[in-house]
Design an enzyme around this catalytic site. Structure first.
Site, short mmCIF file in Angstrom:
data_model
loop_
_atom_site.label_atom_id
_atom_site.label_comp_id
_atom_site.label_asym_id
_atom_site.label_seq_id
_atom_site.Cartn_x
_atom_site.Cartn_y
_atom_site.Cartn_z
N PRO A 153 120.02 5.75 -15.31
CA PRO A 153 120.35 4.35 -15.01
C PRO A 153 119.82 3.45 -16.12
CG PRO A 153 118.53 5.08 -13.64
CD PRO A 153 118.97 6.27 -14.42
N ASP A 203 115.24 3.76 -19.39
CA ASP A 203 115.54 4.42 -18.12
C ASP A 203 114.85 3.65 -17.00
OD1 ASP A 203 115.72 6.13 -15.93
OD2 ASP A 203 115.52 7.94 -17.14
N HIS A 204 115.66 3.06 -16.12
CA HIS A 204 115.09 2.22 -15.06
C HIS A 204 114.32 3.04 -14.03
CE1 HIS A 204 114.41 -1.50 -13.22
NE2 HIS A 204 115.63 -2.01 -13.19
N ARG A 205 114.46 4.36 -14.07
CA ARG A 205 113.69 5.19 -13.14
C ARG A 205 112.22 5.27 -13.53
NH1 ARG A 205 117.01 10.67 -13.63
NH2 ARG A 205 116.69 10.03 -15.81
N ALA A 212 110.63 2.82 -15.72
CA ALA A 212 110.04 1.54 -16.06
C ALA A 212 110.87 0.41 -15.45
CB ALA A 212 109.97 1.37 -17.58
#
Length: 423
Positions: free
Chosen positions: A217, A393-395, A397
């Site tokens: 993501p 990567d939004h997972r 940070a």
């Protein structure tokens, strides 16, 4: 009885390669280590040497063909009529040099000395004949430390001229990731079309970008760095550096600034293992730099960027980029990266949103710096502003983390006199 040479194990999960060039003909008598084939993997284009001397009896491959590890490449008829079992050679050429006084490494059936491609390249650069070096690694493998211990001299290797690339082979489907796309319309009904098969490298880029976009993501943070003072330092130092054979560029400063910022925010110097539910923090800083070539985008890696001064980074970057453009990069030049920088400033543009280089978790995109009116102490002044895009990567940070990390990079770019005191 002919001896058949097969595509060797290329390491790091690589299972196939595309034949770019066949450098010998059937009937040729070749020496051991003479250039045999040029192949392209998803990491690099490399030259494969002959594993033994003899006459080329049959060539099993042709340019444009994709072959699997273990598939026959060339069969030899021994020049002396003595047969030997088939064996593989490393994926980079080995060059003999002046002998060094040390016990020879163990070989198998008189074949090549066991050593990785990067160790062979180091031996060429240092002028070491691997056949004279005792291997301390598993199974008698020669390591980098073995090579360094064998000599104190380090002459510069002369790069070979680039070879003309072979034409692409027949079209092959891309590896499916996620949803299957619907079938395309018959475009011929509206006019003439041309169908061009994707090269091995272009197929690999497409598959990796699809993998990254499907699994990660992505979120992007935009900002600008005032590089007016940094540009002034580069301009003042350019001639002095040039006399030392170094071309100063903004990219070497970006490398250093990013490496030190990663020490502050190590979650961006990592890989996510979703199956184990852990974030793998890497305590080393090997940064990738996207290099545009005629064959496509390739990302070579500069190691231990946080430990090297800017002038050394500039020298190493220039040499590495040239090897990549010449198609002479070794496999180890293109793997092990922890974070990537892509600088499109030379081509223009006001910004871009890069795709993360999987399995990394972040990438820094840089566009062209331009003079802009900005407010400083209540006054409008002209400053050179550099647009940057941090995609992550939004997972692993959140947006605030990305903003702080981007600011850590910008602070260093805006204060080069404190960042680069070592030179």
């Amino acid at each position: 009885m002919p001896r058949t040479f097969v595509l060797p194990d290329l390491g790091e999960g690589l299972v196939e390669a595309e034949i770019r060039n066949v450098l010998v003909n059937e009937g040729d008598v070749v020496k051991e280590d003479a250039p045999l084939l040029e192949v392209e993997t998803d990491k690099a284009q490399v030259e494969i040497p002959s594993p033994f001397a003899g006459r080329v009896e049959k060539i099993h491959v042709q340019p444009g063909q994709t072959v699997k590890v273990g598939q026959p490449l060339v069969s030899f008829a021994d020049a002396a009529g003595v047969s030997a079992p088939a064996r593989s050679a490393p994926a980079v050429a080995k060059t003999a040099a002046a002998p060094v006084e040390t016990k020879a490494a163990t070989t198998v059936d008189g074949g090549p000395v066991p050593a990785t491609p990067s160790t062979r390249r180091l031996a060429r650069e240092l002028g070491v004949d691997l056949r004279t070096v005792r291997g301390s690694g598993p199974g008698g493998r020669v390591t980098d430390d073995d090579v360094r211990a064998a000599t104190a001299k380090a002459p510069s290797a002369q790069p070979a001229p680039p070879r003309e690339a072979a034409p692409a082979g027949p079209a092959k489907p891309l590896a499916a990731v996620g949803l299957e796309p619907p079938p395309l319309a018959k475009f011929e009904q509206w006019g003439p079309v041309e169908r061009q098969p994707l090269s091995h490298l272009r197929r690999t880029i497409a598959e990796r970008m699809t993998l990254s976009a499907a699994l990660i993501p992505h979120v992007s943070h935009f900002d600008k760095a005032d590089i007016t003072d940094l540009n002034a330092i580069v301009a003042r130092s350019f001639d002095a550096a040039k006399q030392r054979g170094i071309t100063l560029t903004l990219t070497s400063f970006l490398l250093k600034a990013a490496a030190l910022a990663l020490q502050e925010y190590p979650q961006f110097n990592a890989s996510l293992d979703p199956r184990a539910g852990v974030l793998v923090l890497k305590r080393y800083c090997h940064l990738g730099i996207a290099v545009a070539t005629e064959r496509g985008l390739i990302v070579p890696v500069i190691r231990d960027v946080d430990k090297k001064p800017v002038l050394e980074l500039a020298r190493e970057l220039a040499a590495l980029a040239q090897r990549v453009r010449d198609g002479k990069a070794a496999l180890d030049d293109l793997r092990g990266g922890t974070f990537t920088i892509t600088n499109i400033g030379a081509l223009g543009g006001t910004g871009a949103i890069p795709i993360i280089n999987y399995p990394e978790v972040a990438i820094l995109g840089v566009a062209r710096g331009r003079e802009e009116p900005v407010v400083r102490s209540g006054q409008i002044v002209v400053r050179t502003m550099l647009p940057i895009t941090l995609t992550f990567d939004h997972r692993v940070a959140d947006g605030a983390d990305g903003a702080r990390f981007a600011q850590a990079i910008i602070r260093r770019l805006e204060a080069p006199e404190t960042l680069f005191l070592e030179w």
